[in-house]
Scaffold this motif. Structure first.
Motif, mmCIF file in Angstrom:
data_model
loop_
_atom_site.group_PDB
_atom_site.id
_atom_site.type_symbol
_atom_site.label_atom_id
_atom_site.label_comp_id
_atom_site.label_asym_id
_atom_site.label_seq_id
_atom_site.Cartn_x
_atom_site.Cartn_y
_atom_site.Cartn_z
ATOM 1 N N LEU A 127 0.831 -1.199 0.000
ATOM 2 C CA LEU A 127 0.000 0.000 0.000
ATOM 3 C C LEU A 127 0.871 1.256 0.000
ATOM 4 N N PRO A 128 0.425 2.302 -0.685
ATOM 5 C CA PRO A 128 1.194 3.546 -0.674
ATOM 6 C C PRO A 128 1.100 4.219 0.693
ATOM 7 N N ASN A 129 2.114 4.984 1.025
ATOM 8 C CA ASN A 129 2.157 5.688 2.302
ATOM 9 C C ASN A 129 1.380 6.997 2.144
ATOM 10 N N LEU A 130 0.081 6.971 2.454
ATOM 11 C CA LEU A 130 -0.785 8.129 2.249
ATOM 12 C C LEU A 130 -1.009 8.893 3.546
ATOM 13 N N CYS A 131 -1.085 10.212 3.424
ATOM 14 C CA CYS A 131 -1.335 11.091 4.562
ATOM 15 C C CYS A 131 -2.386 12.119 4.161
ATOM 16 N N ASN A 132 -3.215 12.495 5.113
ATOM 17 C CA ASN A 132 -4.133 13.612 4.903
ATOM 18 C C ASN A 132 -3.373 14.889 5.238
ATOM 19 N N VAL A 133 -3.205 15.752 4.239
ATOM 20 C CA VAL A 133 -2.382 16.941 4.402
ATOM 21 C C VAL A 133 -3.175 18.172 3.984
ATOM 22 N N THR A 134 -2.976 19.265 4.708
ATOM 23 C CA THR A 134 -3.574 20.540 4.340
ATOM 24 C C THR A 134 -2.500 21.414 3.708
ATOM 25 N N PHE A 135 -2.685 21.723 2.433
ATOM 26 C CA PHE A 135 -1.766 22.602 1.713
ATOM 27 C C PHE A 135 -2.368 23.997 1.664
ATOM 28 N N ILE A 136 -1.515 24.997 1.531
ATOM 29 C CA ILE A 136 -1.971 26.378 1.404
ATOM 30 C C ILE A 136 -1.790 26.802 -0.046
ATOM 31 N N SER A 137 -2.883 27.226 -0.670
ATOM 32 C CA SER A 137 -2.814 27.724 -2.037
ATOM 33 C C SER A 137 -2.718 29.246 -1.991
ATOM 34 N N ASP A 138 -1.596 29.775 -2.457
ATOM 35 C CA ASP A 138 -1.403 31.224 -2.457
ATOM 36 C C ASP A 138 -2.313 31.899 -3.482
ATOM 37 N N ALA A 139 -2.476 31.277 -4.629
ATOM 38 C CA ALA A 139 -3.289 31.866 -5.697
ATOM 39 C C ALA A 139 -4.762 31.930 -5.303
ATOM 40 N N LEU A 140 -5.253 30.859 -4.688
ATOM 41 C CA LEU A 140 -6.669 30.813 -4.311
ATOM 42 C C LEU A 140 -6.925 31.468 -2.960
ATOM 43 N N ASN A 181 5.757 10.870 -0.783
ATOM 44 C CA ASN A 181 6.593 11.273 -1.913
ATOM 45 C C ASN A 181 6.028 12.544 -2.564
ATOM 46 N N ALA A 182 4.716 12.644 -2.663
ATOM 47 C CA ALA A 182 4.090 13.830 -3.252
ATOM 48 C C ALA A 182 4.288 15.053 -2.358
ATOM 49 N N ILE A 183 4.279 14.854 -1.045
ATOM 50 C CA ILE A 183 4.519 15.971 -0.124
ATOM 51 C C ILE A 183 5.910 16.544 -0.374
ATOM 52 N N ASP A 224 6.840 20.318 -1.897
ATOM 53 C CA ASP A 224 7.784 21.182 -1.188
ATOM 54 C C ASP A 224 8.960 21.555 -2.088
ATOM 55 N N HIS A 225 9.451 20.605 -2.851
ATOM 56 C CA HIS A 225 10.594 20.836 -3.742
ATOM 57 C C HIS A 225 10.251 21.822 -4.862
ATOM 58 N N ASN A 226 9.010 21.758 -5.358
ATOM 59 C CA ASN A 226 8.595 22.629 -6.457
ATOM 60 C C ASN A 226 8.154 24.014 -6.003
ATOM 61 N N GLY A 227 8.136 24.260 -4.716
ATOM 62 C CA GLY A 227 7.815 25.598 -4.243
ATOM 63 C C GLY A 227 6.367 25.811 -3.865
ATOM 64 N N GLY A 228 5.672 24.774 -3.507
ATOM 65 C CA GLY A 228 4.296 24.914 -3.045
ATOM 66 C C GLY A 228 3.303 24.222 -3.959
ATOM 67 N N LEU A 229 2.071 24.186 -3.495
ATOM 68 C CA LEU A 229 1.014 23.476 -4.217
ATOM 69 C C LEU A 229 0.734 24.102 -5.578
ATOM 70 N N ASP A 230 0.687 25.424 -5.630
ATOM 71 C CA ASP A 230 0.363 26.102 -6.891
ATOM 72 C C ASP A 230 1.398 25.791 -7.970
ATOM 73 N N ALA A 231 2.659 25.893 -7.625
ATOM 74 C CA ALA A 231 3.726 25.624 -8.598
ATOM 75 C C ALA A 231 3.717 24.159 -9.019
ATOM 76 N N TYR A 232 3.462 23.266 -8.075
ATOM 77 C CA TYR A 232 3.432 21.835 -8.398
ATOM 78 C C TYR A 232 2.297 21.525 -9.373
#
Length: 102
Positions: free
Chosen positions: A30-43, A54-56, A60-68
């Motif tokens: 099974l994948p290692n899944l987490c419930n995460v709250t991201f902050i969208s700067d644009a929205l 891995n997605a978290i 983070d590496h791409n500079g936030g949810l919007d950039a990703y």
């Protein structure tokens, strides 16, 4: 609730559990899944997603949810994430002409 990452589409994989006597029985990885709250700067709001660890790291590496989401392939995203991507693109398109006009 499905066991699939909303950003990377990682899901369960099937393999073998191998005993000491080399008897193989089916098992699920099974994948290692987490419930995460991201902050969208644009929205300007928080977004709660069920993503792999891995997605978290990728967000983070791409500079936030919007950039990703702007870089992400639409085929790999869940319907909720695709809706977010479209909303972010729409906000970016609205902000771009305002910046050029001034």
């Amino acid at each position: 609730m499905s066991r699939r990452c909303e950003l990377t589409a990682k899901g369960p994989q099937v393999g073998h559990k191998v005993s000491h006597s080399n008897i193989k029985t089916k098992r699920r990885f099974l994948p290692n899944l987490c419930n995460v709250t991201f902050i969208s700067d644009a929205l300007g709001r928080n977004v709660r997603l069920r993503v792999s660890t891995n997605a978290i790291k990728s967000v983070d590496h791409n500079g936030g949810l919007d950039a990703y989401l702007m870089k992400a392939n639409a085929a790999a995203l869940s319907p909720r994430a695709l809706e977010l991507k479209r909303a972010i693109e729409k906000k970016a398109a609205e902000a771009a002409p305002v910046a050029k006009a001034s």
